[in-house]
Design a protein around this motif. Structure first.
Motif, PDB file in Angstrom:
ATOM      1  N   ARG A  21       0.922  -0.866   0.377  1.00 17.84           N
ATOM      2  CA  ARG A  21       0.314  -0.027   0.123  1.00 17.84           C
ATOM      3  C   ARG A  21       1.181   1.048  -0.072  1.00 17.84           C
ATOM      4  NH1 ARG A  21      -5.422  -0.810   2.502  1.00 17.84           N
ATOM      5  NH2 ARG A  21      -5.520  -3.279   2.994  1.00 17.84           N
ATOM      6  N   GLY A  22      -0.114   2.330  -0.328  1.00 21.20           N
ATOM      7  CA  GLY A  22       0.799   3.800  -1.102  1.00 21.20           C
ATOM      8  C   GLY A  22       2.315   3.624  -1.373  1.00 21.20           C
ATOM      9  N   LEU A  23       2.657   2.871  -2.485  1.00 23.77           N
ATOM     10  CA  LEU A  23       4.035   2.675  -3.565  1.00 23.77           C
ATOM     11  C   LEU A  23       3.514   3.810  -4.328  1.00 23.77           C
ATOM     12  CD1 LEU A  23       5.166  -0.280  -3.319  1.00 23.77           C
ATOM     13  CD2 LEU A  23       5.530   1.765  -1.675  1.00 23.77           C
ATOM     14  N   SER A  24       4.003   4.809  -4.958  1.00 26.96           N
ATOM     15  CA  SER A  24       3.776   5.501  -6.261  1.00 26.96           C
ATOM     16  C   SER A  24       4.546   5.634  -7.285  1.00 26.96           C
ATOM     17  CB  SER A  24       3.719   7.300  -5.411  1.00 26.96           C
ATOM     18  OG  SER A  24       4.531   7.474  -4.393  1.00 26.96           O
ATOM     19  N   ASP A  25       5.774   4.762  -7.073  1.00 22.10           N
ATOM     20  CA  ASP A  25       6.237   4.293  -8.695  1.00 22.10           C
ATOM     21  C   ASP A  25       6.251   3.583  -9.398  1.00 22.10           C
ATOM     22  OD1 ASP A  25       9.130   3.022  -9.730  1.00 22.10           O
ATOM     23  OD2 ASP A  25      10.131   2.422  -8.210  1.00 22.10           O
ATOM     24  N   PRO A  26       5.456   4.006  -9.749  1.00 23.74           N
ATOM     25  CA  PRO A  26       4.831   3.831 -11.795  1.00 23.74           C
ATOM     26  C   PRO A  26       5.341   2.624 -12.347  1.00 23.74           C
ATOM     27  CG  PRO A  26       6.014   5.137 -12.117  1.00 23.74           C
ATOM     28  CD  PRO A  26       6.364   5.381 -10.567  1.00 23.74           C
ATOM     29  N   THR A  27       7.252   1.893 -11.853  1.00 22.45           N
ATOM     30  CA  THR A  27       7.831   0.681 -12.107  1.00 22.45           C
ATOM     31  C   THR A  27       7.271  -0.688 -11.685  1.00 22.45           C
ATOM     32  OG1 THR A  27       9.619   0.935 -10.743  1.00 22.45           O
ATOM     33  CG2 THR A  27       9.870   2.324 -13.118  1.00 22.45           C
ATOM     34  N   LEU A  28       6.470  -0.560 -10.221  1.00 23.56           N
ATOM     35  CA  LEU A  28       5.582  -1.138  -9.426  1.00 23.56           C
ATOM     36  C   LEU A  28       4.426  -1.378 -10.056  1.00 23.56           C
ATOM     37  CD1 LEU A  28       7.168  -0.594  -6.060  1.00 23.56           C
ATOM     38  CD2 LEU A  28       8.044  -1.453  -7.877  1.00 23.56           C
ATOM     39  N   ALA A  29       4.193  -1.049 -10.488  1.00 20.78           N
ATOM     40  CA  ALA A  29       2.450  -2.010 -11.206  1.00 20.78           C
ATOM     41  C   ALA A  29       3.134  -2.261 -12.115  1.00 20.78           C
ATOM     42  CB  ALA A  29       1.974  -0.510 -11.808  1.00 20.78           C
ATOM     43  N   LEU A  30       1.950  -3.908 -12.446  1.00 25.14           N
ATOM     44  CA  LEU A  30       1.567  -3.768 -12.980  1.00 25.14           C
ATOM     45  C   LEU A  30       1.503  -3.649 -14.112  1.00 25.14           C
ATOM     46  CD1 LEU A  30      -0.625  -7.208 -11.445  1.00 25.14           C
ATOM     47  CD2 LEU A  30       1.559  -7.008 -11.999  1.00 25.14           C
ATOM     48  N   LEU A  31       2.169  -4.495 -15.179  1.00 28.11           N
ATOM     49  CA  LEU A  31       2.107  -3.883 -16.854  1.00 28.11           C
ATOM     50  C   LEU A  31       0.596  -5.054 -17.790  1.00 28.11           C
ATOM     51  CD1 LEU A  31       6.067  -4.475 -18.230  1.00 28.11           C
ATOM     52  CD2 LEU A  31       4.241  -2.319 -17.840  1.00 28.11           C
ATOM     53  N   ARG A 132      10.000  -6.078 -14.851  1.00 28.40           N
ATOM     54  CA  ARG A 132       8.696  -5.912 -14.832  1.00 28.40           C
ATOM     55  C   ARG A 132       7.463  -7.183 -15.014  1.00 28.40           C
ATOM     56  NH1 ARG A 132       7.128  -0.171 -15.710  1.00 28.40           N
ATOM     57  NH2 ARG A 132       5.059  -1.236 -15.327  1.00 28.40           N
ATOM     58  N   VAL A 133       6.224  -6.639 -14.362  1.00 25.66           N
ATOM     59  CA  VAL A 133       5.257  -8.006 -14.859  1.00 25.66           C
ATOM     60  C   VAL A 133       4.770  -7.819 -15.463  1.00 25.66           C
ATOM     61  CG1 VAL A 133       3.951 -10.025 -12.880  1.00 25.66           C
ATOM     62  CG2 VAL A 133       6.215  -9.472 -12.353  1.00 25.66           C
ATOM     63  N   HIS A 134       3.283  -8.241 -15.381  1.00 23.45           N
ATOM     64  CA  HIS A 134       2.699  -8.067 -16.720  1.00 23.45           C
ATOM     65  C   HIS A 134       0.770  -8.194 -16.129  1.00 23.45           C
ATOM     66  CE1 HIS A 134       5.087  -7.896 -20.268  1.00 23.45           C
ATOM     67  NE2 HIS A 134       4.429  -6.975 -20.687  1.00 23.45           N
ATOM     68  N   ARG A 135       0.280  -7.952 -15.989  1.00 19.82           N
ATOM     69  CA  ARG A 135      -0.936  -7.923 -14.835  1.00 19.82           C
ATOM     70  C   ARG A 135      -1.244  -9.406 -15.841  1.00 19.82           C
ATOM     71  NH1 ARG A 135      -3.966  -4.731 -12.988  1.00 19.82           N
ATOM     72  NH2 ARG A 135      -2.824  -3.088 -14.405  1.00 19.82           N
TER      73      ARG A 135
END
Length: 182
Positions: A21-31, A132-135
């Motif tokens: 929770r609370g992370l704003s780093d876009p590289t951690l979002a699923l692709l 990076r991990v895909h959704r």
């Protein structure tokens, strides 16, 4: 131990995936897996020849049109391992796909995609310097297809996918590689 820092995002039987929770780093979002460009069509397996490092003697299995066979580096991923596809003649390449039938961590999650034409050296057209991990790797692992779409059609007679950062504990494995052209 710290439920305020984690959020459950997927649950299936005993399998659970959490997100911080609370992370704003876009590289951690699923692709999201990018769609194929309009008008893209796959090259026939007979129009491709594969080379690889490691296990070059098995590379042809990655383009034989049979999901029951595969090419694998037979060891954990390492920077510099690659799969290269050679086309029978230069074509306008628009995308590369790797299909692995559920083996979702066996694809490069950090990579460089390079192309060449004639005797020219390889030039990078797409790169992902960090893992990076895909959704779909998480939520649809049985149907996940690893796909890299080029920004524009690019004339090439060789396409090389090279691992940058390895996925710990996973081999580089390809059941079927496909190149799409326009």
């Amino acid at each position: 131990a710290e439920p305020a820092r984690f959020e459950e995002v997927f649950h299936d039987g005993s399998q659970v995936v959490f997100s911080l929770r609370g992370l704003s780093d876009p590289t951690l979002a699923l692709l999201d897996t990018p769609p194929l460009p309009e008008g893209a069509r796959p090259l026939a397996a007979s129009e491709l020849r594969a080379r690889a490092d490691p296990a070059p003697e098995q590379a042809a299995r990655a383009v034989d049109g049979d999901l029951g066979t595969f090419w694998s580096g037979r060891r954990a991923q390492a920077p510099g391992q690659y799969l290269e596809l050679e086309l029978a003649e230069p074509r306008a390449v628009v995308a590369l796909e790797l299909q692995n039938r559920g083996e979702v961590t066996e694809v490069p999650m950090s990579f460089e995609l390079a192309v060449a034409t004639g005797g020219s050296g390889l030039r990078t057209v797409v790169e992902r310097p960090v893992l990076r991990v895909h959704r779909d790797q998480v939520f649809s692992p049985r149907t996940f297809v690893f796909r890299v779409v080029l920004a524009e059609p690019t004339l090439a007679d060789r396409v090389r996918l090279t691992i940058r950062q390895p996925v710990p504990g996973s081999a580089f494995l390809v059941r079927e590689a496909r190149l799409y052209v326009q």
